[in-house]
Design an enzyme around this catalytic site. Structure first.
Site, PDB file in Angstrom:
ATOM      1  N   ARG A  87      -9.938  -8.497  10.109  1.00 56.94           N
ATOM      2  CA  ARG A  87      -9.823  -9.528   9.064  1.00 56.94           C
ATOM      3  C   ARG A  87     -10.720 -10.711   9.373  1.00 56.94           C
ATOM      4  NH1 ARG A  87      -3.779  -8.613   9.539  1.00 56.94           N
ATOM      5  NH2 ARG A  87      -3.559  -6.642   8.419  1.00 56.94           N
ATOM      6  N   LYS A  94      -3.418   4.582   6.808  1.00 52.43           N
ATOM      7  CA  LYS A  94      -3.734   5.160   8.117  1.00 52.43           C
ATOM      8  C   LYS A  94      -3.661   6.677   8.062  1.00 52.43           C
ATOM      9  CE  LYS A  94      -1.743   1.085  10.209  1.00 52.43           C
ATOM     10  NZ  LYS A  94      -1.193   0.511   8.954  1.00 52.43           N
ATOM     11  N   CYS A 151     -10.143 -12.544  18.134  1.00 51.98           N
ATOM     12  CA  CYS A 151     -10.697 -11.301  18.667  1.00 51.98           C
ATOM     13  C   CYS A 151     -12.033 -11.047  17.971  1.00 51.98           C
ATOM     14  CB  CYS A 151      -9.749 -10.141  18.397  1.00 51.98           C
ATOM     15  SG  CYS A 151      -8.090 -10.393  19.039  1.00 51.98           S
ATOM     16  N   ARG A 175       0.818  -1.201   0.000  1.00 48.08           N
ATOM     17  CA  ARG A 175       0.000   0.000   0.000  1.00 48.08           C
ATOM     18  C   ARG A 175       0.851   1.249   0.000  1.00 48.08           C
ATOM     19  NH1 ARG A 175      -4.443  -0.736   3.749  1.00 48.08           N
ATOM     20  NH2 ARG A 175      -5.119  -1.676   1.821  1.00 48.08           N
ATOM     21  N   TYR A 176       1.874   1.244   0.840  1.00 45.69           N
ATOM     22  CA  TYR A 176       2.743   2.412   0.968  1.00 45.69           C
ATOM     23  C   TYR A 176       3.976   2.220   0.090  1.00 45.69           C
ATOM     24  CZ  TYR A 176      -0.042   3.275   5.198  1.00 45.69           C
ATOM     25  OH  TYR A 176      -1.038   3.506   6.082  1.00 45.69           O
ATOM     26  N   ARG A 178       7.097   0.046   2.145  1.00 51.49           N
ATOM     27  CA  ARG A 178       6.923  -1.062   3.093  1.00 51.49           C
ATOM     28  C   ARG A 178       5.720  -1.918   2.719  1.00 51.49           C
ATOM     29  NH1 ARG A 178       5.337   3.782   4.581  1.00 51.49           N
ATOM     30  NH2 ARG A 178       3.710   4.222   6.120  1.00 51.49           N
ATOM     31  N   CYS A 193     -12.013  -8.379  15.169  1.00 54.84           N
ATOM     32  CA  CYS A 193     -10.950  -8.502  14.166  1.00 54.84           C
ATOM     33  C   CYS A 193     -11.358  -7.843  12.856  1.00 54.84           C
ATOM     34  CB  CYS A 193     -10.636  -9.969  13.919  1.00 54.84           C
ATOM     35  SG  CYS A 193      -9.341 -10.212  12.686  1.00 54.84           S
ATOM     36  N   ASP A 206     -12.449  -0.345  12.584  1.00 50.70           N
ATOM     37  CA  ASP A 206     -12.683  -0.391  11.134  1.00 50.70           C
ATOM     38  C   ASP A 206     -14.145  -0.667  10.782  1.00 50.70           C
ATOM     39  OD1 ASP A 206     -10.118   0.116  10.244  1.00 50.70           O
ATOM     40  OD2 ASP A 206      -9.511  -1.985  10.402  1.00 50.70           O
ATOM     41  N   ASP A 217      -7.935   4.041   9.685  1.00 51.81           N
ATOM     42  CA  ASP A 217      -7.428   3.355   8.501  1.00 51.81           C
ATOM     43  C   ASP A 217      -8.472   3.578   7.413  1.00 51.81           C
ATOM     44  OD1 ASP A 217      -5.658   1.886   7.002  1.00 51.81           O
ATOM     45  OD2 ASP A 217      -5.419   0.331   8.527  1.00 51.81           O
ATOM     46  N   CYS A 268      -4.850 -17.584  14.549  1.00 48.47           N
ATOM     47  CA  CYS A 268      -4.490 -16.882  15.773  1.00 48.47           C
ATOM     48  C   CYS A 268      -4.755 -17.801  16.950  1.00 48.47           C
ATOM     49  CB  CYS A 268      -5.334 -15.621  15.923  1.00 48.47           C
ATOM     50  SG  CYS A 268      -4.848 -14.298  14.806  1.00 48.47           S
TER      51      CYS A 268
HETATM   52  C1  PLP Z   1      -0.392  -0.453   8.870  1.00 46.93           C
HETATM   53  C2  PLP Z   1       0.151  -0.907   7.598  1.00 46.93           C
HETATM   54  C3  PLP Z   1       1.513  -0.770   7.306  1.00 46.93           C
HETATM   55  C4  PLP Z   1       2.492  -0.167   8.284  1.00 46.93           C
HETATM   56  O1  PLP Z   1       2.196   1.158   8.507  1.00 46.93           O
HETATM   57  P1  PLP Z   1       3.074   2.027   9.504  1.00 46.93           P
HETATM   58  O2  PLP Z   1       2.330   3.315   9.593  1.00 46.93           O
HETATM   59  O3  PLP Z   1       4.413   2.145   8.875  1.00 46.93           O
HETATM   60  O4  PLP Z   1       3.132   1.294  10.790  1.00 46.93           O
HETATM   61  C5  PLP Z   1       1.947  -1.198   6.080  1.00 46.93           C
HETATM   62  N1  PLP Z   1       1.111  -1.718   5.169  1.00 46.93           N
HETATM   63  C6  PLP Z   1      -0.207  -1.839   5.411  1.00 46.93           C
HETATM   64  C7  PLP Z   1      -1.085  -2.402   4.352  1.00 46.93           C
HETATM   65  C8  PLP Z   1      -0.728  -1.442   6.625  1.00 46.93           C
HETATM   66  O5  PLP Z   1      -2.039  -1.578   6.872  1.00 46.93           O
END
Ligand code: PLP
Length: 438
Positions: free
Chosen positions: A145, A348, A140, A123-124, A127, A143, A304, A341, A136
């Site tokens: 998911r 986020k 929860c 997504r980002y 990362r 959850c 969520d 989110d 799990c």
């Molecule tokens: C939360 C999340 C991350 C990590 O986000 P940070 O803000 O760096 O902790 C990475 N990818 C996805 C899809 C996420 O939901």
């Protein structure tokens, strides 16, 4: 310090119908083998009897969203007042889970749509989330998911995990890999060691993180062997998931201590949950217990829009009220970032109380946590440099090895000197479509 109290001992005996030594209770495999998945077992262990009508409705709920509670986590429930108990509310099914709001979605964060490879959500820019497990130790009820819980078809096998690792290897902009699930610590030490080794060998990956709820719901998973293995893979960060101060037991503290002593930076992600922790004093007490145990509060999530969670949701104002009670009132490192989110996969989004009241061309008016209103005088002369992202020619010292950074996107792009964009326009904007016609 005995972490096996009388209450737990009698519970253990009821579970297995015989004497259970402390060494069994603290064996995570024993805990998993004896997880509570049936209503009748739950009733018998807590010594309660549910109304038959209610039971039928809970049975229907269980068909859609299964239950699984570790004996340890169950032992935290206060039997005298179980219905209001924060552990009970997080673990025990509620027929309200079958209520589907008009805004509910099965995959609100579009994790499946943003998945370029098995188990990967990218997504980002720099990362990825890597789902290495879909199980799990405790399910929860809130959850996000939920759609995957108990879905045996989506347990990733070694080949799928290999494909995910291959994607990371072939995508040089990934510098941070977040192992998630399910709970990654449901995997054996050996398999986890293999995954961490494979990812650790990828040159562009700088850090690995693990997201796990084990310190909260099954702290005995944090064994000396596990920790011995994990610490070979630094820099490794772990984020865990406490929601209520009651979860910080002596067993949980012992688990956190092992991780922290192994040099693993610890963070905590909480979810704001109606009826569990939607109270300033509860959250403040939680964050204080966390930092006392070397865990940095990281995120406080707005609940969520996943299906079946409507009874857990609070207004956003509740979160702001909680942030208002933390910022300034307590240590800066005890304050998590409150985030929503974004539905649809936007990621986020941090939200905060408003501290900037006004501004002029040379002054900012601010208020602090006490309500004191103050001004900050801005510099009369600021030598603003035009930035063309040619860092080698700049007198600010940043000696980038490659000289290249990832592209600018979004609002950062609008702010950048080196980019021509002056606006961002949504797709299918009618005004733009009219222009294209001409
Ligand atoms: C939360 C999340 C991350 C990590 O986000 P940070 O803000 O760096 O902790 C990475 N990818 C996805 C899809 C996420 O939901």
């Amino acid at each position: 310090m005995s972490i096996y109290c009388n209450d737990q001992q009698s519970l253990a005996e009821k579970i297995s119908d015989k004497d259970v030594a402390a060494s069994k209770w603290t064996d995570w495999h024993w805990q998993l083998r004896h997880s509570i998945t049936r209503l009748e077992t739950f009733e018998r262990l807590l010594g309660i009897e549910l109304d038959p009508k209610e039971k039928r409705r809970i049975d229907m709920t269980l068909k859609k969203f299964p239950m699984s509670i570790t004996p340890y986590y169950l032992s935290l429930i206060d039997r005298a007042d179980y219905r209001n108990d924060p552990v009970y509310r997080q673990a025990f099914p509620d027929p309200q889970e079958l209520v589907i709001d008009s805004c509910d979605m099965t995959d609100p964060l579009a994790e499946d749509r943003d998945s370029p490879a098995p188990g990967i959500t990218h997504r980002y820019p720099d990362r990825v989330l890597f789902h290495v497990s879909n199980v799990c130790s405790m399910y929860c009820r809130f959850c996000t998911r939920k759609r995957k819980v108990g879905d045996v078809d989506s347990i990733p096998d070694r080949n799928q995990i290999r494909a995910g690792i291959e994607y990371i290897r072939n995508t040089p902009e990934i510098r941070d890999v977040l192992l998630s699930g399910g709970d990654p610590l449901m995997l054996s030490d050996g398999l986890l060691d293999w995954i961490l080794t494979e990812i650790g060998q990828i040159e562009h990956v700088q850090v690995i993180r693990i997201g796990t709820r084990m310190p909260v719901v099954l702290p005995y998973r944090i064994t000396d062997e596990l920790v011995g293995m994990l610490k070979k893979h630094h820099p490794l960060w772990i984020n865990t998931h406490f929601n209520h101060p009651r979860e910080m037991t002596s067993s949980a503290k012992a688990a956190l201590k092992k991780l922290a002593d192994a040099g693993i930076p610890l963070g905590n992600q909480s979810v704001l949950l109606a009826g569990v922790n939607d109270c300033q004093r509860i959250v403040k007490s939680l964050v204080h217990k966390l930092v006392e145990n070397r865990v940095r509060p990281y995120y406080l999530y707005q609940c969520d829009l996943s299906e079946g969670l409507s009874h857990f949701r609070t207004p956003v104002g509740k979160g702001i009220e909680i942030m208002e009670s933390l910022i300034g009132h307590t240590s800066g490192f005890s304050v998590p970032t409150y985030v929503i989110d974004a539905p649809g996969g936007g990621g986020k989004i941090p939200i905060n109380p408003t501290y900037m009241i006004s501004l002029s061309t040379n002054k900012v008016v601010l208020r602090n946590y006490e309500g004191v209103i103050t001004t900050y005088q801005e510099p009369d002369s600021y030598n603003r440099k035009f930035c063309d992202r040619n860092c080698g020619a700049c007198d600010l010292q940043l000696k980038l090895e490659e000289g290249q950074e990832t592209d600018v996107t979004g609002i950062e792009m609008l702010l950048a000197d080196c980019h021509e964009a002056i606006s961002l326009t949504p797709e299918e904007n009618q005004r733009m479509e009219r222009r294209d016609d001409n």
